[in-house]
Design an enzyme around this catalytic site. Structure first.
Site, PDB file in Angstrom:
ATOM      1  CE  LYS A   1       1.147   4.513   8.527  1.00 13.07           C
ATOM      2  NZ  LYS A   1       1.171   3.851   7.234  1.00 13.07           N
TER       3      LYS A   1
ATOM      4  CE1 TYR B   1      -3.584   2.610   0.609  1.00 11.63           C
ATOM      5  CE2 TYR B   1      -2.401   3.223   2.604  1.00 11.63           C
ATOM      6  CZ  TYR B   1      -3.398   3.475   1.685  1.00 11.63           C
ATOM      7  OH  TYR B   1      -4.197   4.582   1.831  1.00 11.63           O
TER       8      TYR B   1
ATOM      9  CG  ASP C   1       5.742   3.708   0.860  1.00 14.63           C
ATOM     10  OD1 ASP C   1       6.051   4.375   1.870  1.00 14.63           O
ATOM     11  OD2 ASP C   1       4.569   3.541   0.480  1.00 14.63           O
TER      12      ASP C   1
HETATM   13  C1  LIG Z   1       0.472   4.383   5.916  1.00 14.17           C
HETATM   14  C2  LIG Z   1       1.190   4.189   4.645  1.00 14.17           C
HETATM   15  C3  LIG Z   1       1.052   5.079   3.566  1.00 14.17           C
HETATM   16  C4  LIG Z   1       0.045   6.195   3.576  1.00 14.17           C
HETATM   17  O1  LIG Z   1       0.326   7.138   4.541  1.00 14.17           O
HETATM   18  P1  LIG Z   1      -0.844   8.126   5.048  1.00 14.17           P
HETATM   19  O2  LIG Z   1      -0.158   9.045   5.993  1.00 14.17           O
HETATM   20  O3  LIG Z   1      -1.888   7.251   5.653  1.00 14.17           O
HETATM   21  O4  LIG Z   1      -1.345   8.831   3.840  1.00 14.17           O
HETATM   22  C5  LIG Z   1       1.848   4.903   2.467  1.00 14.17           C
HETATM   23  N1  LIG Z   1       2.744   3.895   2.402  1.00 14.17           N
HETATM   24  C6  LIG Z   1       2.905   3.032   3.409  1.00 14.17           C
HETATM   25  C7  LIG Z   1       3.937   1.949   3.295  1.00 14.17           C
HETATM   26  C8  LIG Z   1       2.132   3.135   4.558  1.00 14.17           C
HETATM   27  O5  LIG Z   1       2.277   2.240   5.540  1.00 14.17           O
END
Ligand SMILES: *Cc1c(COP(=O)(O)O)cnc(C)c1O
Length: 427
Positions: free
Chosen positions: A265, A142, A237
């Protein structure tokens, strides 16, 4: 009627599904989501004043435990000086310097307000810098909810069993190739087919949005080689894994350096901060230096940055990640032992302060294998634990998170509860 149920009913009248992010709605596990009114350390309290040991941790940010006094104080101090200026600040330079110093691939970095913004911007940058259109992503990873990335994406979508989202025209994703995680041959095939039109490969270098899945030996190395060979950019990511899997993200653990990295995060410590950064020559394609446009009214927001800086200061303390990993390992080995003793088929894995539990006999290596777990058993485990005051992520497709405040007593309480719950699951 419980206050949680009351609030959920009320929420459903004004908010679609009663929540502002889908997985919170408990659709996958059933039942009523807990409305949280307070959190401290490893605990959250719901609207009925029930206390839970929390393994959601705001989906990753709460690595120091909830409401850490230094983070709260930093936020209060910053807020007293004004909430947002729309002009540069010294604190955002300090946060940028911290990320440059600690994340191997980052020479320059831009701050945004969410992980979605970070990945969306990194993809645009990769396309702008290479002059190419196609991107490769992996099923079950994701990367936020930008249109071109909502192709068989993980977590919330998996939970609902939708391969993609309505509202994304097919034309918008015609350049997105979705391959199986850990299938290097598929990546080789994609590169030979589309040779020099692949702008980038984006990957969660340890996947955390289809539960926890590690890269197979040689997989990330292979991606690095293929990208270099074909002039495509490799994007890690690390929105979830950054400062969570280890002090330098997965790139620090593996020694594999991507061209671009996305973060969010933990770097916001519970406030909205995201970032994308990497090689300076690539980053210099961004406006105002270059032709790739990217902007944000609240980017580098002083209050959010203050929370991030205070958090990153703490995780830099010697031994922080060793202790965090140890507690997380204690949790997952303890859970696996108790499951085995009760005759329940379950495996578990952890990296740094993130973990996965899988109701199947082997640790999964792909989305297909994760999907093959006993979801019904997970759901019963989830509710059993919730009834005993332990809040795991409400989906078998989510990773779990441990904080620095999950001490031995907290872990033991969790394991005692699990022992009782496992006993009820058999038969
Ligand atoms: C949480 C997450 C996102 C999205 O981040 P948001 O702050 O919720 O928009 C993108 N990539 C990864 C790997 C994530 O865990």
């Amino acid at each position: 009627m419980s206050r949680n149920s009351e609030l959920f009913e009320r929420a459903n009248r004004s908010i679609p599904g009663g929540v502002n992010s889908p997985v919170r709605a408990f659709r996958s596990v059933g039942g009523t989501p807990r409305f949280i009114k307070r959190a401290q350390g490893p605990y959250v309290w719901d609207a009925d004043d029930a206390r839970y040991i929390d393994y959601v941790g705001s989906w990753g940010p709460a690595i120091l435990g909830h409401a850490h006094p230094d983070v709260v104080a930093a936020v209060q101090d910053a807020a007293a000086n004004g909430l947002s200026y729309g002009a540069p600040t010294e604190a955002e330079v300090e946060l940028a310097e911290t990320l440059v110093a600690r994340i191997p691939s980052i020479e320059k970095v831009r701050l945004v307000s969410s992980g979605t913004e970070a990945t969306m911007s990194a993809i645009r940058l990769a396309r702008g810098a290479t002059g190419r259109s196609k991107i490769i992503k992996f099923e079950g990873c994701y990367h936020g909810h930008a249109d071109s990335l909502l192709v068989k994406a993980g977590s919330g979508l998996l939970t609902f069993g939708n391969p993609t989202s309505a509202g994304v025209p097919a034309e918008f994703i015609q350049h997105t190739l979705v391959l199986d995680y850990n299938d290097l041959d598929a990546v080789k095939a994609a590169f030979s087919q589309y040779a020099d039109n692949i702008a980038c490969v984006i990957i969660e270098p340890i996947a955390g949005n289809m539960n926890l899945i590690r890269p197979a030996k040689g997989f990330l190395e292979g991606l690095r080689e293929l990208c270099t060979q074909h002039g495509a950019l490799l994007i890690f990511d690390e929105v979830m894994t950054g400062f969570r899997a280890g002090p330098q993200g997965v790139q620090g653990l593996t020694g594999i350096t991507p061209d671009l990295t996305t973060l969010a995060k933990v770097i916001g410590g519970g406030m909205p901060v995201g970032a994308f950064g990497g090689r300076a020559d690539i980053m210099d394609h961004i406006a105002p230096l270059g032709a790739v446009y990217q902007a944000g009214t609240l980017s580098g927001n002083p209050v959010a940055v203050a929370a991030g800086l205070a958090t990153l200061k703490h995780v830099a303390q010697p031994g922080f990640y060793e202790a965090l990993s140890q507690q997380t390992q204690k949790l997952v080995t303890g859970l696996a032992e108790r499951a085995r003793a009760a005759g329940i088929t379950m495996t578990a894995d952890s990296v740094g302060g993130m973990f996965g539990i899988y109701f199947r006999d082997e640790i999964p290596t792909s989305f297909a294998e994760v999907s093959d777990a006993n979801i019904d058993l997970f759901n019963r485990f989830f509710h059993g634990m919730l009834d005993k005051g332990v809040h795991f992520a409400p989906s078998a497709f989510e990773a779990g998170f441990v904080s620095a405040t999950h001490d031995d007593a907290v872990i033991q309480t969790t394991l005692d509860a699990a022992e009782q719950v496992f006993a009820t699951l058999n038969g």
